[in-house]
Design a protein around this motif. Structure first.
Motif, mmCIF file in Angstrom:
data_model
loop_
_atom_site.group_PDB
_atom_site.id
_atom_site.type_symbol
_atom_site.label_atom_id
_atom_site.label_comp_id
_atom_site.label_asym_id
_atom_site.label_seq_id
_atom_site.Cartn_x
_atom_site.Cartn_y
_atom_site.Cartn_z
ATOM 1 N N GLY A 1 -7.666 -1.463 47.126
ATOM 2 C CA GLY A 1 -8.368 -1.749 45.880
ATOM 3 C C GLY A 1 -9.156 -0.601 45.289
ATOM 4 O O GLY A 1 -9.837 -0.772 44.284
ATOM 5 N N VAL A 2 -9.072 0.573 45.898
ATOM 6 C CA VAL A 2 -9.768 1.747 45.371
ATOM 7 C C VAL A 2 -8.948 2.326 44.219
ATOM 8 O O VAL A 2 -7.730 2.470 44.326
ATOM 9 C CB VAL A 2 -9.966 2.817 46.468
ATOM 10 N N SER A 3 -9.603 2.654 43.127
ATOM 11 C CA SER A 3 -8.946 3.320 42.013
ATOM 12 C C SER A 3 -8.891 4.816 42.331
ATOM 13 O O SER A 3 -9.919 5.493 42.311
ATOM 14 C CB SER A 3 -9.718 3.072 40.719
ATOM 15 N N VAL A 4 -7.707 5.306 42.666
ATOM 16 C CA VAL A 4 -7.524 6.717 43.039
ATOM 17 C C VAL A 4 -6.928 7.446 41.852
ATOM 18 O O VAL A 4 -5.772 7.192 41.477
ATOM 19 C CB VAL A 4 -6.620 6.860 44.285
ATOM 20 N N LEU A 5 -7.696 8.315 41.264
ATOM 21 C CA LEU A 5 -7.244 9.079 40.092
ATOM 22 C C LEU A 5 -6.526 10.336 40.571
ATOM 23 O O LEU A 5 -7.107 11.404 40.709
ATOM 24 C CB LEU A 5 -8.434 9.440 39.202
ATOM 25 N N TYR A 6 -5.245 10.165 40.847
ATOM 26 C CA TYR A 6 -4.432 11.239 41.384
ATOM 27 C C TYR A 6 -3.032 11.092 40.813
ATOM 28 O O TYR A 6 -2.478 10.002 40.791
ATOM 29 C CB TYR A 6 -4.389 11.152 42.920
ATOM 30 N N GLY A 7 -2.498 12.194 40.331
ATOM 31 C CA GLY A 7 -1.179 12.156 39.700
ATOM 32 C C GLY A 7 -1.342 11.960 38.202
ATOM 33 O O GLY A 7 -2.375 12.314 37.619
ATOM 34 N N PRO A 8 -0.335 11.360 37.540
ATOM 35 C CA PRO A 8 -0.435 11.152 36.087
ATOM 36 C C PRO A 8 -1.712 10.376 35.726
ATOM 37 O O PRO A 8 -2.028 9.367 36.341
ATOM 38 C CB PRO A 8 0.822 10.337 35.770
ATOM 39 N N GLY A 9 -2.458 10.897 34.783
ATOM 40 C CA GLY A 9 -3.710 10.265 34.365
ATOM 41 C C GLY A 9 -4.887 10.558 35.277
ATOM 42 O O GLY A 9 -5.957 9.983 35.114
ATOM 43 N N GLY A 10 -4.687 11.444 36.230
ATOM 44 C CA GLY A 10 -5.759 11.791 37.170
ATOM 45 C C GLY A 10 -5.685 13.252 37.554
ATOM 46 O O GLY A 10 -5.148 14.072 36.820
ATOM 47 N N PHE A 11 -6.191 13.549 38.717
ATOM 48 C CA PHE A 11 -6.177 14.929 39.205
ATOM 49 C C PHE A 11 -4.772 15.340 39.607
ATOM 50 O O PHE A 11 -4.057 14.592 40.258
ATOM 51 C CB PHE A 11 -7.112 15.074 40.417
ATOM 52 N N ARG A 12 -4.400 16.529 39.205
ATOM 53 C CA ARG A 12 -3.120 17.106 39.606
ATOM 54 C C ARG A 12 -3.417 18.383 40.386
ATOM 55 O O ARG A 12 -4.163 19.235 39.909
ATOM 56 C CB ARG A 12 -2.261 17.412 38.396
ATOM 57 N N PRO A 13 -2.822 18.519 41.581
ATOM 58 C CA PRO A 13 -3.102 19.687 42.416
ATOM 59 C C PRO A 13 -2.684 20.997 41.757
ATOM 60 O O PRO A 13 -1.695 21.061 41.032
ATOM 61 C CB PRO A 13 -2.272 19.443 43.676
ATOM 62 N N ASN A 14 -3.457 22.008 42.047
ATOM 63 C CA ASN A 14 -3.144 23.364 41.620
ATOM 64 C C ASN A 14 -2.664 24.139 42.847
ATOM 65 O O ASN A 14 -2.753 23.656 43.975
ATOM 66 C CB ASN A 14 -4.378 24.033 41.005
ATOM 67 N N GLN A 15 -2.156 25.315 42.634
ATOM 68 C CA GLN A 15 -1.720 26.151 43.751
ATOM 69 C C GLN A 15 -2.962 26.673 44.501
ATOM 70 O O GLN A 15 -4.026 26.837 43.900
ATOM 71 C CB GLN A 15 -0.866 27.316 43.251
ATOM 72 N N PRO A 16 -2.838 26.922 45.807
ATOM 73 C CA PRO A 16 -3.976 27.448 46.566
ATOM 74 C C PRO A 16 -4.560 28.694 45.901
ATOM 75 O O PRO A 16 -3.825 29.589 45.484
ATOM 76 C CB PRO A 16 -3.369 27.787 47.926
#
Length: 182
Positions: free
Chosen positions: A142-157
């Motif tokens: 039930g946690v709203s995880v803002l990751y991927g489309p519409g959220g955080f997108r990883p950058n390169q190291p």
């Protein structure tokens, strides 16, 4: 009108240095804010802790209280855990509560406290198979995880984003869930 109480938690990723401004923005959205930090994030923000405490009127916490000690914070109406590192996301999903912040968010699932998290991980960490499992576990709880489309997108190291960490997405999501309740 009663203000909602927001637990604003951060772990040791560069955007944690934005917390003073994030607190101000959350207060402008109608929240009373309680700040919690992982131990490393607390070391990073050691010089900012007195001003964060003055801004919120409450102690910044990074450790569990002693048994029987009164709680210095009011109960949460919502939790925003951002930035949440690779370690924090995985520890939370696995229920490894050796740090105060992870313990509170893990317990928050069972208490049904509306919770939003937004990771801050680079593409190398995100490629680890446990990360996707942990994100799925938290979403399933039930946690709203803002990751991927519409959220955080990883950058390169080692790469920084010109636009910075998308705090507006995190604050918008927590404002939405706090308004609707569990």
């Amino acid at each position: 009108m009663t203000r909602s109480v927001l637990y604003l938690f951060g772990s040791a990723a560069p955007p944690v240095q934005d917390l003073p401004e994030v607190v101000r923005r959350a207060q402008a959205e109608g929240f009373d804010v309680c700040v919690g930090l992982t131990p490393t994030a607390a070391r990073w923000l050691a010089d900012d802790i007195p001003s964060l405490e003055e801004l919120t009127g409450l102690p910044v916490r990074s450790e569990y209280k002693s048994p029987g000690a009164p709680d210095a914070w009011p109960p949460a109406d919502g939790i925003l855990f951002a930035p949440a590192t690779f370690h924090s996301i995985n520890a939370w999903a696995l229920g490894l509560t050796n740090h105060f912040v992870i313990g509170v968010v893990a317990e928050g699932i069972g208490k049904r406290i509306p919770t939003v998290t937004m990771p801050c991980v680079n593409a190398a960490y995100a490629a680890h198979p446990q990360f996707d499992r942990s994100v799925a576990t938290l979403r399933g709880a039930g946690v709203s995880v803002l990751y991927g489309p519409g959220g955080f997108r990883p950058n390169q190291p080692g790469e920084r984003r010109a636009e910075g960490y998308p705090w507006h997405l995190a604050l918008g999501a927590v404002t939405g869930i706090a308004a609707t309740g569990p």
